[in-house]
Write an enzyme that holds these catalytic residues in place. Structure first.
Site, PDB file in Angstrom:
ATOM      1  N   LYS A 207       0.828  -1.198   0.000  1.00  0.00           N
ATOM      2  CA  LYS A 207       0.000   0.000   0.000  1.00  0.00           C
ATOM      3  C   LYS A 207       0.864   1.251   0.000  1.00  0.00           C
ATOM      4  CE  LYS A 207      -1.673   2.137   3.512  1.00  0.00           C
ATOM      5  NZ  LYS A 207      -2.369   2.570   4.755  1.00  0.00           N
ATOM      6  N   ASP A 225      -6.485   0.771   0.797  1.00  0.00           N
ATOM      7  CA  ASP A 225      -6.577   1.038   2.231  1.00  0.00           C
ATOM      8  C   ASP A 225      -7.958   0.593   2.717  1.00  0.00           C
ATOM      9  OD1 ASP A 225      -8.329   2.950   1.291  1.00  0.00           O
ATOM     10  OD2 ASP A 225      -7.345   4.652   2.247  1.00  0.00           O
TER      11      ASP A 225
END
Length: 336
Positions: A207, A225
């Site tokens: 991420k 996320d």
């Protein structure tokens, strides 16, 4: 002698035949018995007919009851709506992306940064806290440690005190010291522009790597996320929970050129309208495309009160937002 006939006691009748005493009573009794038997037979027949009628009535009533029960249960037996094909889902997903592009033409990363190093550090700090709190904390951090070399030489306790507002400050200090040391020793003080290099740094996962690649280097990436994962599941793009699997599925739906901006648009929508606990369905611009419409508030007036950040007339999360951002800048730490 007289010529007239004399009557003999006990004998009578026109034919002259004699009738014995008691015969008349017996015949009457027989006729009475026959009549009684006939009446009894008729009564039995009537009783049987009544029983048959009652049985028929009960059978009919039972049949009507069963029919009524089936009629009541009929709606539950209706076939489920036809499942959406993969092609239809892809078309719907791409339309959602186009709609979001019109709603959020100014979508951007909501972390303040001026270079790849600052974005990398800010993204690591954003774990388990808001981007606003990170943006309020990083000015002092970057003033004290502007380069990887400066940060690698930091006193841990001093760094911990600076980043304390972001939470988990000891673990984050350890990660920042580790990644800045690796940048200094292995990459000449520069943030690498490849995913395989970034994920080797302490505290950096896919991420974080995709955030840095997409926004500091222009390399397309999908940032999964909590907001992104929640929304793509609500929209039925996938039912996967694992971020890596979610990333792979979504990457197969959209062309690579859309990945970075798609991530921003979805996260913007999740923070402003499609909230985790109470989505503002009645104020959602893509409600007709959402299979989960109705999970949140559908009344337009009530839903409008749930909107956040610039959509609700409040400051955003960046202290230094892009020039085209229509909302207000966030306040500095301690300013409100």
């Amino acid at each position: 002698m007289s010529s007239s006939s004399s009557s003999t006691p006990g004998k009578s009748g026109k034919s002259g035949k004699s009738v014995k005493p008691g015969k008349t009573g017996t015949a009457a009794t027989a006729r009475t018995a026959a009549t009684t038997a006939a009446a009894t037979t008729r009564e039995a027949t009537t009783t049987a007919a009544t029983a048959r009628t009652a049985a028929t009535a009960r059978t009919a009533a039972t049949a009507r009851t069963a029919a009524t029960a089936k009629a009541v249960k009929a709606p539950a037996a209706r076939k489920a709506p036809k499942a959406e094909s993969h092609l239809a889902m892809v078309r719907r997903a791409r339309r959602i992306n186009r709609e979001l592009a019109e709603v959020y033409p100014y979508a951007h990363p909501e972390l303040d940064f001026r270079n790849p190093f600052e974005l990398l550090v800010a993204t690591v700090l954003s774990a388990q806290t808001t981007d606003l709190r990170v943006n309020q904390t990083t000015p002092a951090l970057f003033a004290a440690y502007p380069t990887p070399e400066d940060m690698a030489a930091a006193v841990p306790e001093e760094m911990e005190e600076i980043i304390r507002p972001t939470g988990f400050f000891r673990a984050k200090t350890k990660s920042l010291l580790g990644l800045s040391t690796a940048l200094r020793d292995e990459f000449g003080g520069e943030v690498p522009g490849r995913l395989e290099d970034l994920v080797k740094l302490p505290g950096v996962g896919r991420k974080t790597a995709n955030v840095v690649l997409g926004n500091a280097f222009g390399v397309p990436g999908i940032t999964v996320d909590t907001h992104f994962g929640r929304l793509v599941r609500r929209w039925k793009w996938t039912d996967e929970e694992d971020p890596v699997k979610v990333e792979a599925v979504v990457a197969g739906i959209f062309p690579k050129s859309e990945w970075t901006m798609l991530s921003h648009r979805v996260v913007f929508h999740g923070r402003r309208i499609c909230h985790a606990r109470k989505p503002a369905c009645g104020a959602c611009p893509i409600a007709p495309l959402c299979p989960s419409y109705g999970e949140g508030e559908t009344d337009p007036e009530k839903a409008g009160k749930l909107l956040k950040y610039e959509m609700g007339g409040y400051p955003g999360q960046r202290l230094s937002p892009p020039a085209d951002y229509p909302g207000k800048p966030a306040p500095a730490l301690g300013a409100g």
